[in-house]
Design an enzyme around this catalytic site. Sequence first.
Site, PDB file in Angstrom:
ATOM      1  N   GLU A  34       0.867  -1.170   0.000  1.00 18.55           N
ATOM      2  CA  GLU A  34       0.000   0.000   0.000  1.00 18.55           C
ATOM      3  C   GLU A  34       0.908   1.225   0.000  1.00 18.55           C
ATOM      4  O   GLU A  34       1.782   1.356   0.867  1.00 18.55           O
ATOM      5  CB  GLU A  34      -0.897   0.016   1.247  1.00 18.55           C
ATOM      6  CG  GLU A  34      -1.783   1.234   1.231  1.00 18.55           C
ATOM      7  CD  GLU A  34      -2.742   1.326   2.422  1.00 18.55           C
ATOM      8  OE1 GLU A  34      -2.763   0.417   3.261  1.00 18.55           O
ATOM      9  OE2 GLU A  34      -3.447   2.345   2.484  1.00 18.55           O
ATOM     10  N   ARG A 259       5.015 -12.462   9.790  1.00 22.25           N
ATOM     11  CA  ARG A 259       5.748 -11.274   9.380  1.00 22.25           C
ATOM     12  C   ARG A 259       7.083 -11.212  10.113  1.00 22.25           C
ATOM     13  O   ARG A 259       7.259 -11.820  11.166  1.00 22.25           O
ATOM     14  CB  ARG A 259       4.933 -10.016   9.613  1.00 22.25           C
ATOM     15  CG  ARG A 259       4.580  -9.735  11.046  1.00 22.25           C
ATOM     16  CD  ARG A 259       3.441  -8.719  11.158  1.00 22.25           C
ATOM     17  NE  ARG A 259       3.796  -7.388  10.695  1.00 22.25           N
ATOM     18  CZ  ARG A 259       3.169  -6.767   9.682  1.00 22.25           C
ATOM     19  NH1 ARG A 259       2.194  -7.338   9.042  1.00 22.25           N
ATOM     20  NH2 ARG A 259       3.525  -5.551   9.334  1.00 22.25           N
ATOM     21  N   LYS A 269       4.418   0.844   9.345  1.00 24.33           N
ATOM     22  CA  LYS A 269       4.503   2.100   8.602  1.00 24.33           C
ATOM     23  C   LYS A 269       3.920   3.250   9.403  1.00 24.33           C
ATOM     24  O   LYS A 269       4.393   4.370   9.317  1.00 24.33           O
ATOM     25  CB  LYS A 269       3.804   1.956   7.249  1.00 24.33           C
ATOM     26  CG  LYS A 269       4.678   1.230   6.245  1.00 24.33           C
ATOM     27  CD  LYS A 269       4.075   1.257   4.861  1.00 24.33           C
ATOM     28  CE  LYS A 269       3.067   0.168   4.701  1.00 24.33           C
ATOM     29  NZ  LYS A 269       2.573   0.028   3.328  1.00 24.33           N
TER      30      LYS A 269
HETATM   31  P1  ATP Z   1       2.676  -2.120   8.032  1.00 24.63           P
HETATM   32  O1  ATP Z   1       2.138  -2.953   9.135  1.00 24.63           O
HETATM   33  O2  ATP Z   1       4.134  -1.809   8.146  1.00 24.63           O
HETATM   34  O3  ATP Z   1       1.856  -0.902   7.730  1.00 24.63           O
HETATM   35  P2  ATP Z   1       1.410  -3.428   5.875  1.00 24.63           P
HETATM   36  O4  ATP Z   1       1.166  -4.880   5.915  1.00 24.63           O
HETATM   37  O5  ATP Z   1       0.237  -2.573   6.098  1.00 24.63           O
HETATM   38  O6  ATP Z   1       2.632  -3.082   6.786  1.00 24.63           O
HETATM   39  P3  ATP Z   1       1.631  -3.340   3.066  1.00 24.63           P
HETATM   40  O7  ATP Z   1       2.069  -2.227   2.226  1.00 24.63           O
HETATM   41  O8  ATP Z   1       0.206  -3.746   3.026  1.00 24.63           O
HETATM   42  O9  ATP Z   1       2.062  -2.995   4.535  1.00 24.63           O
HETATM   43  O10 ATP Z   1       2.553  -4.605   2.813  1.00 24.63           O
HETATM   44  C1  ATP Z   1       2.800  -5.122   1.537  1.00 24.63           C
HETATM   45  C2  ATP Z   1       3.150  -6.572   1.658  1.00 24.63           C
HETATM   46  O11 ATP Z   1       4.277  -6.738   2.505  1.00 24.63           O
HETATM   47  C3  ATP Z   1       2.011  -7.341   2.275  1.00 24.63           C
HETATM   48  O12 ATP Z   1       1.841  -8.532   1.538  1.00 24.63           O
HETATM   49  C4  ATP Z   1       2.455  -7.611   3.669  1.00 24.63           C
HETATM   50  O13 ATP Z   1       1.919  -8.804   4.125  1.00 24.63           O
HETATM   51  C5  ATP Z   1       3.976  -7.651   3.538  1.00 24.63           C
HETATM   52  N1  ATP Z   1       4.603  -7.221   4.779  1.00 24.63           N
HETATM   53  C6  ATP Z   1       4.421  -6.073   5.438  1.00 24.63           C
HETATM   54  N2  ATP Z   1       5.132  -6.045   6.577  1.00 24.63           N
HETATM   55  C7  ATP Z   1       5.810  -7.217   6.631  1.00 24.63           C
HETATM   56  C8  ATP Z   1       6.721  -7.793   7.561  1.00 24.63           C
HETATM   57  N3  ATP Z   1       7.079  -7.167   8.675  1.00 24.63           N
HETATM   58  N4  ATP Z   1       7.214  -9.013   7.288  1.00 24.63           N
HETATM   59  C9  ATP Z   1       6.864  -9.654   6.164  1.00 24.63           C
HETATM   60  N5  ATP Z   1       6.017  -9.170   5.252  1.00 24.63           N
HETATM   61  C10 ATP Z   1       5.483  -7.961   5.472  1.00 24.63           C
HETATM   62 MG    MG Z   2      -1.353  -3.926   4.576  1.00 20.88          MG
END
Ligand code: ATP
Ligand code: MG
Length: 565
Positions: A34, A259, A269
């Site tokens: 995102e 994760r 984020k």
């Molecule tokens: P955050 O919690 O940091 O806001 P998010 O999951 O909302 O992270 P996205 O932009 O949706 O961020 O993530 C894109 C992809 O990266 C998704 O498939 C998510 O599952 C993966 N991802 C995000 N954070 C991690 C992490 N700490 N370890 C592994 N994969 C991750």
């Molecule tokens: Mg997400």
Amino acid sequence: MEKPTPNNFIRDIIDEHLRLGRFGTKVHTRFPPEPNGYLHIGHAKSIVLNFGIARDYSGLCNLRMDDTNPEKEESEYVNAIIEDVKWIGFDWQDRLFYASDYFEQIYDYAVQLIKFGSAYVDDLDADTIRKYRGTLTEPGKESPHRGRSVEENLDLFARMRNGEYADGSRVLRAKIDMASPHIVMRDPVLYRIKRERHHRTLDKWCIYPMYDFAHCISDSIEGITHSICTLEFENNRPLYDWILDALKTYHPQQIEFARLNLSNTVLSKRKLLQLVKENYVIGWDDPRMPTLSGLRRRGYTPLSIRNFCNSIGVAKMDSIVDITVLENSIREELNKTVPRRMAVLRPLRVVITNYPEGNTEELDAINNPEDLSAGTRKVPFGREIYIEQEDFREVPPPKFHRLSPGKEVRLRYAYFITCTEVIKDPKTGEIVEVRCIYDPATRGGDSPDGRKVKATMHWVSREKAIDAEVRLYGPLFTERDPDHIPSGMPEGTDYRTNLNPGSLEILKGCKLEPSLDRSEPGSRYQFERLGYFYLDPVDAKDGKIVFNRTVSLKDTWAKVEKRPA
Ligand code: ATP
Ligand code: MG
């Protein structure tokens, strides 16, 4: 060197699907960030996993901006994401997609669901919807609008799109089961009204699909076979499956993995944005940040990050990986690849009284003992040099083998010197100069008579040294889990209380051997005995030299200072 990718449970599932022909011979993954912030090392795990699978199974991996929430999304983030994924070393070819490009199709799918009698427009407000949802132990309550006819729903939904209703006054909901044991299945919201300019579709839409609706449809549209996501989406999988089944459309397999959590930092984020906005760091690319842009500016290489991601494995259980694992990964690479140089970070002047005045000479120094093909270079030596302040003690503590009055040490690639005198500032008592004599017979650092010294020290010629600023970094947080708040803290205390006040140390007036004058921004070196350093490409300009320490030579984690209570 690229390390082989170990097998993992996701690859086992794919092997099984290939054996059964579930998706024929096809393997197609995607990385769906995102664009509401910069990518961090947790995202790298997902990138390496998804693109790595595509590579190893002769499949494809798409890069998809999951941009369905216009409030927090910006094109600055889109550009940063593109740069970072490229930098990690993967190629999506012509398959850069935007969920927002599917808004029209997603809308059509919503209309389809209404026609199937599987979605309805609800007039309840968000609070009431939440109240009606029930709990884990109590079923939810049906909305009074749940029984609307298909025609009425089609009409209301079209008018939602046309902007006839206020934000938040109506939503589109899936008609599933208000008594479902999965709370996510209790008629989840699919569309909401939100007058917010989108970074790509601008003001075209005033209704936006919810993540759960947009994501499975985007996967389906792109023909994804394996939709790999993190564990928090496990609860949403029944909904993912329900939507695609209800629409009778192509249906990828969602697979969840744990994760990455990294010690002494945060990987959210929301929190990283807060650190940037509230100026706890200088920006998303602050070398202390766990963002890919921060790690890049710290001096990490794409290879070290790929190797790290492959080394930590893919599991179903959450855990915290120690940040030293990441540091070891870059150390291991740089040890083999980068040239050695000499630099003095906190200079102490040494005068060699029996060295001929006005004389200088060029001594041979090995560029990389791990790679002799890297050759040698000349380093200038003269009557005055700099050593590290901490390499000298007037009154040496026990086991201190470096320079002290009467003690002999080796200057790397140069000579043995013996300390004869200490000069202090008469006012402050601070040591400003150390006088030594050298043994001309030890040129190159070898003693002809087999005489042993216990310390070999780095040094820089005073006359030929160049000046630099060097930045040393400590962990961003003092707590292994920054969300752990020490007991007794006032109400409302959050992870920010665990920020490490000593995470950045700026040293000005550092002295470097003159060969470093010709370094390009982005160059990496090992400064002997001090660690691996990266010539900062952002602040190194107008002749100013700024080095960031990527990592020390060994673990120095014992030294993390706790904030006083
Ligand atoms: P955050 O919690 O940091 O806001 P998010 O999951 O909302 O992270 P996205 O932009 O949706 O961020 O993530 C894109 C992809 O990266 C998704 O498939 C998510 O599952 C993966 N991802 C995000 N954070 C991690 C992490 N700490 N370890 C592994 N994969 C991750
Ligand atoms: Mg997400």
